[in-house]
Design an enzyme around this catalytic site. Structure first.
Site, mmCIF file in Angstrom:
data_model
loop_
_atom_site.group_PDB
_atom_site.id
_atom_site.type_symbol
_atom_site.label_atom_id
_atom_site.label_comp_id
_atom_site.label_asym_id
_atom_site.label_seq_id
_atom_site.Cartn_x
_atom_site.Cartn_y
_atom_site.Cartn_z
ATOM 1 N N LYS A 212 69.994 18.004 21.093
ATOM 2 C CA LYS A 212 69.866 18.554 19.742
ATOM 3 C C LYS A 212 68.396 18.705 19.338
ATOM 4 C CE LYS A 212 74.180 19.176 18.571
ATOM 5 N NZ LYS A 212 74.668 20.542 18.285
ATOM 6 N N TYR B 186 72.976 13.516 23.782
ATOM 7 C CA TYR B 186 73.277 14.297 22.570
ATOM 8 C C TYR B 186 71.998 14.481 21.750
ATOM 9 C CZ TYR B 186 75.826 15.532 18.241
ATOM 10 O OH TYR B 186 76.318 16.155 17.115
ATOM 11 N N SER C 221 79.795 21.790 20.606
ATOM 12 C CA SER C 221 79.208 20.588 21.212
ATOM 13 C C SER C 221 80.185 19.422 21.072
ATOM 14 C CB SER C 221 77.902 20.177 20.526
ATOM 15 O OG SER C 221 77.394 18.993 21.127
#
Ligand code: UDP
Length: 327
Positions: free
Chosen positions: A155, A151, A81
């Protein structure tokens, strides 16, 4: 007597900062390591020393596309990532895809291989936290449509789908919530505060402090983090565990430490604070202590010294490659 088979582990994001340290660790532990990376933010320099080893192989592949690995796998570590605010501002769609589609593909692979999978989550799931220090049972304060949303939400989705595979398919899963980590092999131009400050000090430029520098972070040395991840993978605990160093510092104080470390006489200059920049961050590591018997061992003075040695050892022209690699 039959020879026992070496355990085989797939590590995604293998050419990145954390992935490369994990490759090293599992090679040292006697595993067969399969590295995978699409090299968007990773760099083969980080793992070039492993290519000569019989127990290491590498696939240049983007895990947000179907993942195929021949042979047996005992473990999967999903560390692919983009992971710095600059990265996910520049490549937001890839950031979303690797956390969501990539995680889905790897969970599917783990099922087929009957492998245990550990996914790399982050303190960003807590957003700009209203609970301090952050415990694992805090649900967070995330702006889904802000610059960090790509992000943070990827996640959060990653955690949700990982738990779903555990409860619905009985897959062996682990979730680590990683707090700010530093050490050798960080990318000098990834925009994070530590490489930014050290790079600036080495070039004789003023340190760019965002906002008034009163926001806090808690920095963990990479070797400590890797040990925590190793212990979590080997444990039988399926809920998220914070791994980080609880020693908290303001960004301004951190800048002062970097100036002292580098012996630089540059100044600190204030720049605008990026949107949704968390005001404070410190892990509560009670769970890691109790369940894994883990706590960090390397203090900031020692960790910063080792990291500074690394940055100083890089070829000089690396220091001046400040242009962002996707721009
Ligand atoms: N920061 C800073 N100057 C820089 C880069 C970052 O003051 O050149 C600040 C940033 O605004 C944040 C903190 O340092 O408050 C840590 O930033 P980083 O990008 O390393 O990681 P974050 O924890 O925000 O994801």
């Amino acid at each position: 007597m039959t020879e026992t088979r070496k355990k085989r582990i797939l590590i995604t994001g293998a050419a990145g900062f954390l992935g490369s340290h994990l490759c090293d660790r599992f090679i040292r532990e006697g595993y067969k390591v399969v590295g995978m990376d699409n090299l968007i933010t990773g760099d083969l320099v980080n793992i070039q020393h492993l290519f000569k080893l019989e127990d290491f192989e590498f696939y240049h592949h983007d895990v947000s596309k179907f993942v195929f690995v021949p042979g047996e796998l005992d473990y999967i570590l999903h560390f692919a990532s983009p992971a710095s605010p600059i990265d996910y501002l520049k490549i937001p769609i890839q950031t979303l895809k690797v956390g969501s589609l990539g995680t889905h593909n790897l969970l599917g692979l783990a099922r087929v291989k009957k492998a245990r999978i550990l996914v790399a989550s982050t303190s960003e799931v807590y957003g700009d936290p209203t609970v301090h220090p952050q415990t694992e049972d805090y649900w967070g304060n995330v702006n889904p449509v802000g610059p960090r949303g790509v992000y943070d939400e990827a996640k959060r989705f990653q955690e949700a789908i990982t738990m779903a595979y555990h409860t619905y398919h009985g897959l062996e899963t682990r979730i680590v919530r990683i707090f700010n980590t530093y050490g050798p092999r960080m990318r000098l131009n990834d925009g994070r505060v530590l490489p930014a400050f050290i790079g600036q000090a080495l070039r004789g430029e003023d340190l760019t402090v965002f906002g008034d520098g009163s926001q806090t972070r808690s920095f963990c040395y990479v070797d400590d983090l890797i040990e925590g991840i190793y212990r979590l993978l080997m444990s039988d605990y399926v809920y998220p565990v914070n791994i980080g160093n609880p020693s908290e510092i303001t960004i301004k104080e951190f800048g002062e430490e970097i100036l002292k470390l580098t012996g630089s006489d540059v100044k600190m200059i204030m720049k605008p604070l990026p949107q949704d920049d968390p005001k404070q961050r410190r892990p509560d590591i009670t769970k890691a202590k109790e369940i894994l018997g883990w706590e960090p061992k390397v203090d900031r003075a020692e960790g910063l010294r080792r990291t500074y040695e690394y940055f100083k050892s890089l070829p000089k022209d690396e220091l001046y490659k400040t242009a962002y690699r996707f721009s």
